[in-house]
Design an enzyme around this catalytic site. Structure first.
Site, PDB file in Angstrom:
ATOM      1  N   HIS A  93      52.820  32.494  39.325  1.00 40.56           N
ATOM      2  CA  HIS A  93      52.052  33.732  38.815  1.00 40.56           C
ATOM      3  C   HIS A  93      52.861  34.425  37.977  1.00 40.56           C
ATOM      4  O   HIS A  93      51.651  35.395  37.483  1.00 40.56           O
ATOM      5  CB  HIS A  93      51.255  34.295  40.042  1.00 40.56           C
ATOM      6  CG  HIS A  93      50.455  33.225  40.297  1.00 40.56           C
ATOM      7  ND1 HIS A  93      48.604  33.494  40.076  1.00 40.56           N
ATOM      8  CD2 HIS A  93      50.086  32.284  41.399  1.00 40.56           C
ATOM      9  CE1 HIS A  93      48.361  32.214  40.738  1.00 40.56           C
ATOM     10  NE2 HIS A  93      48.813  31.828  41.735  1.00 40.56           N
ATOM     11  N   THR A 107      42.423  36.990  35.658  1.00 35.41           N
ATOM     12  CA  THR A 107      40.431  36.524  35.959  1.00 35.41           C
ATOM     13  C   THR A 107      39.532  38.043  35.373  1.00 35.41           C
ATOM     14  O   THR A 107      38.564  37.847  35.403  1.00 35.41           O
ATOM     15  CB  THR A 107      40.170  36.278  37.530  1.00 35.41           C
ATOM     16  OG1 THR A 107      40.754  37.544  37.929  1.00 35.41           O
ATOM     17  CG2 THR A 107      42.445  34.870  37.022  1.00 35.41           C
ATOM     18  N   LYS A 132      50.626  46.278  32.974  1.00 36.88           N
ATOM     19  CA  LYS A 132      49.273  46.535  32.913  1.00 36.88           C
ATOM     20  C   LYS A 132      48.815  47.604  31.660  1.00 36.88           C
ATOM     21  O   LYS A 132      47.703  47.734  31.008  1.00 36.88           O
ATOM     22  CB  LYS A 132      48.151  46.802  33.811  1.00 36.88           C
ATOM     23  CG  LYS A 132      48.701  45.072  34.852  1.00 36.88           C
ATOM     24  CD  LYS A 132      47.523  45.296  35.756  1.00 36.88           C
ATOM     25  CE  LYS A 132      47.667  43.159  36.620  1.00 36.88           C
ATOM     26  NZ  LYS A 132      46.549  42.736  35.636  1.00 36.88           N
ATOM     27  N   LYS A 155      41.758  46.941  37.683  1.00 39.11           N
ATOM     28  CA  LYS A 155      43.070  46.227  37.787  1.00 39.11           C
ATOM     29  C   LYS A 155      44.111  46.979  39.028  1.00 39.11           C
ATOM     30  O   LYS A 155      44.501  47.914  38.803  1.00 39.11           O
ATOM     31  CB  LYS A 155      44.120  45.296  36.540  1.00 39.11           C
ATOM     32  CG  LYS A 155      43.712  46.134  35.648  1.00 39.11           C
ATOM     33  CD  LYS A 155      44.448  45.531  34.295  1.00 39.11           C
ATOM     34  CE  LYS A 155      43.067  45.242  33.531  1.00 39.11           C
ATOM     35  NZ  LYS A 155      43.423  44.097  33.552  1.00 39.11           N
ATOM     36  N   ARG A 156      44.623  45.950  39.254  1.00 44.30           N
ATOM     37  CA  ARG A 156      45.842  46.390  40.299  1.00 44.30           C
ATOM     38  C   ARG A 156      46.689  47.907  39.281  1.00 44.30           C
ATOM     39  O   ARG A 156      47.016  47.292  37.675  1.00 44.30           O
ATOM     40  CB  ARG A 156      47.057  45.995  40.557  1.00 44.30           C
ATOM     41  CG  ARG A 156      47.014  45.956  41.488  1.00 44.30           C
ATOM     42  CD  ARG A 156      45.962  46.345  43.150  1.00 44.30           C
ATOM     43  NE  ARG A 156      47.443  47.258  43.800  1.00 44.30           N
ATOM     44  CZ  ARG A 156      47.698  46.568  44.630  1.00 44.30           C
ATOM     45  NH1 ARG A 156      46.700  45.486  45.510  1.00 44.30           N
ATOM     46  NH2 ARG A 156      48.868  47.332  45.198  1.00 44.30           N
ATOM     47  N   LYS A 187      35.451  37.672  33.725  1.00 41.99           N
ATOM     48  CA  LYS A 187      34.677  38.664  33.622  1.00 41.99           C
ATOM     49  C   LYS A 187      33.909  39.206  33.430  1.00 41.99           C
ATOM     50  O   LYS A 187      32.574  38.933  33.051  1.00 41.99           O
ATOM     51  CB  LYS A 187      34.539  38.873  35.457  1.00 41.99           C
ATOM     52  CG  LYS A 187      35.609  38.333  36.892  1.00 41.99           C
ATOM     53  CD  LYS A 187      36.415  39.186  37.507  1.00 41.99           C
ATOM     54  CE  LYS A 187      37.584  38.865  39.259  1.00 41.99           C
ATOM     55  NZ  LYS A 187      38.070  39.559  39.396  1.00 41.99           N
TER      56      LYS A 187
END
Ligand code: PLP
Length: 797
Positions: free
Chosen positions: A354, A642, A540, A534-535, A646
């Protein structure tokens, strides 16, 4: 089969009333919302039992191969609404509750999220379970029944504080406790050799007890089982100590055992290396494998058949002890010789990687592994020795090196297939972390691009858009999402474009009402809703988004009369409790929000909101109301994502880098319908070679210099002007995720977004194309890929 064909609304009313009366022990006038939720949940659960039993019978009759999905995390969210939808019961339950004067929405809201996961990895496992049931792929999920899931996040003066999560405080209506399904899990002690055979004498043991949850697929045609393990003491109670007055010591064995399934580790993409975590990983793995072998032996007596009947998927390296544990059970408990045991184990196992981030690759010291799992340490050493001898590999590629066990290497060496989770990620695996192993074991790495279940993430969370879709392309897209491409033929239909826009506006109004209710902020539903949820992690790049927010605020202040596109910036996400920089970023977002939202010059042109405690239920509320999806990680760092999928399904446009599955999303929706910016993964690699890349980029951007200056001057933290000195200093001097280097490109892309949004009909056209191109990102497609290319299993419907 639709359950409702056989069940009238009256019959459902009787069932719910019976549960209220006989299960909850309440009569209607005294029933609370909780009582109603439990009664409805039990009534819906009752209707899953028949397809659940039928699925088990069919699998036995077909002597089918079963899939076992091992994961330390399952981020499920709420269950009731999803189950009602998949069984086709939504309207009937609504009618029954309407008749009783009870709000179905309130009943659904009353359920706590099952938050047994941190983020994407755990949510993927939950989507996969639902898709495996929808596709009638015989499967079990195996995980841990954490008493406390992921912490609840709150903000105090803008800082994240963590509170324990307590979902099992109330009875959990979706599980069946199985006291009879119980295995002993051993730890520690020593290994002796008796008659040439290794015998492990553990010094600690706990029981793993099964708790089963049925997972029903679309239209209730099939249901698989999620089996979660709870830890229980093997010695209940020291009565002698109790009688002698030492009550605490008497209960010690029980307390010790229960810590194993007490709490989910909140680290996301970091390896904490703690002994309790290793024990949790082994607890799950050992219980699962003992259960798998017991079920196999109830049908067959030749272990050589195991790889034909059992496919085990390791979700990341967390269950990577499955290799050594399967060898141990086959040798020590069932008397197989080493070679056969190892060959059989390799035939059953597969591993999903991952992340390429080095801090996430799990290692355990040989000292700890040898102390907690002495027998496994021996097996790992032998697997490693044979791997090194057979491949004549460089020392770098050993499983055990520098007194550390490398779990990624162990999982890779023992698996039949190793998969990445997006095309880019699988390619990068071959070029970077697994380059050497890929050379030794060519063709072992395959790709399976992630997906999400359209039942929860479109049909359930976005009824307004779902109706538009069904009206346009007919029913049935929920289980055949590629059919969304049929929308493309209707692109020139102005009424459809308006309907898509109207569904979005409906969802934005609902979100605005929620925000005004829960957060006390009023949002303009005609503004662009720009969302990054998101986290919180440096890679990110929430920081890039905050910097753009500051630039926008500052530009609006300089010229408030210009033709601005109003925006609402929405952030959501948790930071690992020990991740200092991520927590500083959270604080900065909240400080910027406070400054911007109280600025009368800016008014409705810019709002910043950061609702606390982002989770699955919040995602279901935010995503359908989003215009712009922020997928802005440093290229090469996000394995797939992911959340990005969505949003696309729900008609949001993406501003994003060529990272993870963004690459494939852009291909499927069309490059002209995607706001691309930033360096590519290979440009990123080259950029890192420039020693002062950060300073160089900042000096080239007056806007970025101004932003950093405002932050260090304390414009957003007047009560503590040096609060962000560390963050700004790190941006100038390190900038490990190249925020500065991508800043100008991001700003330019955001300007294009503003222009596009100003033309509503044009924007709706782009949204339509995004929805039409999103069919590929159903987890049904992903699971079919695993079934064909990794598991070699067949649908039993
Ligand atoms: C989908 C989802 C994620 C994953 O989001 P990414 O943007 O892919 O990191 C994390 N948390 C929750 C609650 C989700 O629903």
């Amino acid at each position: 089969m639709n359950v409702m064909n056989d069940l009238s609304a009256d019959a459902l009313r009787v069932r719910i009333t019976q549960h209220l009366t006989y299960t909850l022990g309440k009569d209607k006038p005294n029933a609370s919302l909780y009582d109603w939720r439990m009664a409805v949940s039990y009534s819906v659960r009752d209707l899953i039992i028949e397809p659940w039993f039928a699925a088990t019978r069919k699998t036995y009759e077909a002597q089918g191969k079963r899939v076992y999905y091992l994961s330390l995390e399952f981020l499920i969210g709420r269950i009731l609404g999803d189950a009602m939808m998949n069984l086709g019961l939504f309207q009937a339950v609504q009618d029954v509750l309407d008749g009783e004067g009870i709000s179905l929405a309130d009943v659904i809201e009353d359920e706590p999220d099952a938050a047994l996961g941190n983020g994407g990895l755990g949510r993927l496992a939950a989507c996969f379970l639902e898709s495996m049931s929808t596709l009638a792929c015989p499967a079990y999920g195996y995980g841990i029944r954490y008493e406390h899931g992921l912490f609840r996040q709150a903000f105090e003066s803008g800082r994240q504080v963590e509170h324990p999560e307590d979902w099992l405080n109330q009875p959990h209506p979706w599980e069946f406790e199985r006291p009879e399904a119980r295995y002993t899990v051993p730890f520690k002690g020593h290994v002796s050799v008796v008659d040439g055979k290794s015998v492990w004498h553990p010094s600690e043991t706990v029981f793993a007890r099964a708790y089963d949850m049925p997972v029903v697929g679309w239209q209730g045609k099939w249901a698989n089982t999620l089996r979660l393990w709870g830890a229980h003491p093997t010695e209940l109670f020291d009565l002698e100590q109790f009688n002698s007055g030492d009550h605490t010591a008497a209960a010690a064995p029980e307390a010790l055992a229960r810590t194993l399934s007490r709490v989910l580790y909140p680290e996301d993409t970091t390896d904490s290396g703690k002994e309790l975590r290793l024990k949790q990983e082994y607890f799950l793995t050992s219980a699962a494998l003992q259960d798998i072998l017991r079920r196999f032996l109830s049908e067959y007596d030749d272990f050589a058949l195991l790889p034909d009947k059992v496919a085990i998927q390791m979700n990341d390296t967390h269950p990577a002890l499955a290799g050594p544990e399967l060898i141990r059970l086959l040798m020590d408990d069932h008397g197989l010789p080493w070679d056969a045991a190892k060959r059989i184990a390799e035939g059953c196992l597969n591993y999903t990687n991952h992340t390429l981030l080095p801090e996430a690759l799990e290692t355990w010291s040989t000292w700890l592994m040898g102390r907690v799992l002495p027998r496994h340490m021996q097996i790992i050493e032998r697997v490693d020795k044979e791997h090194r001898a057979a491949t004549k590999c460089a020392a770098e590629l050993a499983i055990v090196k520098h007194d550390q066990v490398h779990m990624g290497t162990l999982a890779f060496v023992m698996a039949s297939h190793v998969n990445g989770v997006s095309a880019l990620h699988s390619d990068l695996m071959k070029e970077t972390v697994f380059k050497g192993l890929n050379g030794l074991y060519p063709a072992r790495i395959v790709n399976q691009t992630n997906g999400v279940t359209p039942r929860r993430w479109l049909r359930l969370s976005n009824p307004a858009l779902s109706k538009v879709l069904t009206d346009t392309i007919g029913a049935g897209w929920e289980s055949d999402l590629a059919r969304l491409s049929d929308l493309g033929a209707h692109e020139d239909d102005r009424a459809l474009r308006d309907a898509i826009g109207a569904a979005k506006r409906h969802n934005k109004v609902a979100l605005s009402n929620w925000a005004s209710d829960k957060l006390g902020v009023s949002l303009n539903p005609d503004a662009m809703f720009d969302v990054q949820i998101k986290r919180i992690h440096e890679y990110k790049r929430q920081l890039l988004n905050v910097f753009e927010t500051i630039a926008r605020w500052s530009a609006i202040r300089a010229d408030p009369k210009a033709n601005w596109t109003p925006r609402v910036k929405i952030f959501g996400g948790k930071a690992a409790p020990g991740y200092f920089v991520a927590k500083e970023i959270i604080h900065l977002i909240n400080d910027v929000a406070k400054t911007v939202n109280n600025d009368p010059v800016v008014g409705d042109l810019l709002k910043v909101v950061y609702p606390a405690n982002y989770n699955v239920s919040m995602a279901e509320r935010l995503i359908p109301a989003t215009d712009l999806s922020e997928q802005i990680s440093t290229a090469g760092k996000e394995a797939s994502g992911t959340g990005n999928m969505k949003f696309t399904m729900n008609g949001a446009l993406t501003i994003g880098t060529l990272d993870g599955a963004n690459v494939e999303i852009r291909e499927h929706v069309g490059a002209e319908n995607f706001f691309l910016f930033g360096m590519t993964a290979s440009e990123v690699r080259a950029r890192y070679l420039i020693a002062d890349h950060a300073r160089e980029a900042i000096l080239a951007s007056q806007t970025l210099q101004d932003i950093l200056q405002m932050i260090v001057e304390g414009r957003f933290s007047p009560e503590e002007t040096d609060r962000y000195n560390g963050l700004v200093d790190a941006t100038w001097n390190h900038d490990p995720f190249l925020v500065a280097s991508d800043f100008d490109s991001y700003l330019a892309a955001q300007a294009k977004v503003d222009d596009a949004f100003a033309d509503t009909d044009h924007w709706n056209t782009l949204a339509l194309r995004n929805i039409a191109g999103s069919g590929y990102f159903s987890s049904d497609r992903t699971i079919k890929g695993y079934m064909d290319e990794i598991w070699d299993t067949k649908s039993l419907l």
